[in-house]
Design an enzyme around this catalytic site. Structure first.
Site, short mmCIF file in Angstrom:
data_model
loop_
_atom_site.label_atom_id
_atom_site.label_comp_id
_atom_site.label_asym_id
_atom_site.label_seq_id
_atom_site.Cartn_x
_atom_site.Cartn_y
_atom_site.Cartn_z
N ASN A 103 0.88 -1.15 0.02
CA ASN A 103 -0.12 0.10 0.27
C ASN A 103 0.99 1.25 -0.03
O ASN A 103 1.45 1.72 0.90
CB ASN A 103 -0.72 -0.01 1.19
CG ASN A 103 -1.90 1.07 1.47
OD1 ASN A 103 -1.59 1.88 0.32
ND2 ASN A 103 -2.44 1.47 2.63
N LYS A 142 0.27 4.34 -0.28
CA LYS A 142 -0.59 5.49 0.35
C LYS A 142 -0.27 6.78 -0.60
O LYS A 142 -0.15 6.65 -1.84
CB LYS A 142 0.01 5.70 1.48
CG LYS A 142 -0.12 4.46 2.32
CD LYS A 142 -0.04 4.67 4.00
CE LYS A 142 -0.04 3.30 4.75
NZ LYS A 142 -0.06 3.31 6.09
N HIS A 163 -9.40 1.32 4.86
CA HIS A 163 -8.32 1.53 5.58
C HIS A 163 -8.42 2.44 6.54
O HIS A 163 -9.32 3.28 6.80
CB HIS A 163 -7.28 1.94 4.66
CG HIS A 163 -5.65 1.81 5.11
ND1 HIS A 163 -5.27 2.93 6.01
CD2 HIS A 163 -4.77 1.23 5.11
CE1 HIS A 163 -3.95 2.64 6.56
NE2 HIS A 163 -3.86 1.35 5.87
N GLU A 190 -6.95 4.97 7.70
CA GLU A 190 -6.55 5.87 7.39
C GLU A 190 -7.77 6.77 7.23
O GLU A 190 -7.92 7.73 7.19
CB GLU A 190 -5.42 6.25 6.78
CG GLU A 190 -3.93 5.90 7.65
CD GLU A 190 -2.68 5.70 6.68
OE1 GLU A 190 -2.86 5.64 5.60
OE2 GLU A 190 -1.70 5.09 7.49
N GLU A 215 -5.66 -4.83 10.62
CA GLU A 215 -4.46 -3.59 10.92
C GLU A 215 -4.63 -3.10 12.07
O GLU A 215 -5.45 -2.06 11.98
CB GLU A 215 -4.39 -2.61 9.50
CG GLU A 215 -4.21 -3.36 8.37
CD GLU A 215 -3.45 -2.41 7.50
OE1 GLU A 215 -2.49 -2.63 6.85
OE2 GLU A 215 -4.16 -1.38 7.13
N GLY A 250 2.49 2.53 10.70
CA GLY A 250 3.40 3.44 10.51
C GLY A 250 4.32 3.90 11.91
O GLY A 250 4.97 4.93 12.14
N SER A 303 3.41 -2.16 10.41
CA SER A 303 4.93 -2.20 10.56
C SER A 303 5.66 -3.57 10.13
O SER A 303 6.28 -4.08 10.80
CB SER A 303 5.31 -1.73 11.97
OG SER A 303 4.92 -0.50 12.28
P1 PGA Z 1 2.80 0.51 7.70
O1 PGA Z 1 1.40 0.41 7.10
O2 PGA Z 1 3.36 -0.89 7.06
O3 PGA Z 1 3.65 1.61 7.35
O4 PGA Z 1 2.48 0.19 9.07
C1 PGA Z 1 0.34 -0.50 6.93
C2 PGA Z 1 -1.08 -0.16 6.24
O5 PGA Z 1 -1.30 0.95 6.46
O6 PGA Z 1 -1.39 -0.79 5.36
#
Ligand code: PGA
Length: 256
Positions: A11, A13, A97, A99, A171, A177, A217
């Site tokens: 992803n 983003k 997601h 976010e 998630e 992140g 992560s």
């Molecule tokens: P990350 O994000 O691997 O940077 O923690 C995962 C995601 O939001 O899909």
């Protein structure tokens, strides 16, 4: 038990310029040559879909969008429909997601409208669920995840059928992140819970077929331990999917 092909999904983003996106795909293509029994997917920003599709060419890399709107067309400034995504070459779409849920106030009801539209079109949804740190600390992780599942997949519940191609992603928001991964046991516990929920809400066969990805992560040094868990079928990778050498190490986790 059904064999579920592992999937490693990147992803991106809101990252990477067009040229970087192209180079990343070329490097991934090179790095996955000869690799079998694993599916690789990338989810670039909308504006790069076309470039990325061309860069993929005939390689075995699935293309996903990171979001979509549920209407097919019309006066919805700033939105992109599922049909447009299909025209751009997407086979999958990430929906719900955290976010989107947290920064853009997307509710599970809205996620369900999107799941419904994607399914109608034959776009495979990657439906994300996960609790916040506060919810986990209050002992509400399972309750929150179950509520998100029920509402985000209300249409499947009404039909009493969940298409077996559907992909779920657990998630935990506190692990995205932050560099703070859920331990493999913590992740497995929720993955198992999700699979049991599918079993009781639909049927055992469906529960055995649905892939549940872990996200938060994921890195080359924790992927193998996560993937060794029976209910973790792959990873949704954010930050670590932006550099080819790092992403390829995650994809090639079986080589140790
Ligand atoms: P990350 O994000 O691997 O940077 O923690 C995962 C995601 O939001 O899909």
């Amino acid at each position: 038990m059904a064999e579920r092909t592992p999937m490693i999904a990147g992803n991106w983003k809101m990252n990477l310029g067009r040229k970087e996106a192209q180079e990343l795909i070329y490097a991934i293509k090179d790095g996955i040559k000869g690799l079998k029994d694993i599916q690789v997917l990338v989810a670039p920003p909308f504006t790069h879909l076309d470039t990325v599709l061309k860069a993929i060419g005939g390689a075995d890399i699935y293309l996903a969008a990171q979001n979509m709107y549920w209407e097919m067309s019309g006066a919805y400034t700033g939105e992109v429909s599922g049909r447009m995504l299909q025209e751009a070459g997407c086979t999958h779409v990430i929906l719900g997601h955290s976010e989107r849920r947290n920064l853009f106030q997307e509710t599970s009801d809205m996620v369900n409208q999107k799941v419904k539209a994607a399914s109608f079109l034959g776009l495979i949804p990657i439906i994300c669920v996960g609790e916040t740190l506060e919810q986990r600390d209050n002992g509400q992780a399972f309750e929150v995840v179950q509520r998100q599942l029920e509402k985000s997949m209300d249409n499947f519940l009404a039909d009493q059928r969940m298409p077996p191609s559907t992909i779920l992603a657990y998630e935990p928001v506190w692990a995205i992140g932050t560099g703070r991964t859920a331990s493999p046991d913590q992740a497995e516990e929720v993955h198992r819970f999700i699979r049991e929920w599918i079993d009781s809400s639909f049927d055992t066969h469906t529960a055995e077929q649905i892939r549940i990805l872990y996200g938060g992560s994921v890195k080359p040094d924790n992927i193998s331990a996560l993937m060794s868990k029976p209910d973790i079928d792959g990873a949704l990778v954010g930050g670590a999917s932006l550099k080819s050498e790092v992403f390829l190490k995650i994809i090639r986790f079986q080589e140790g």
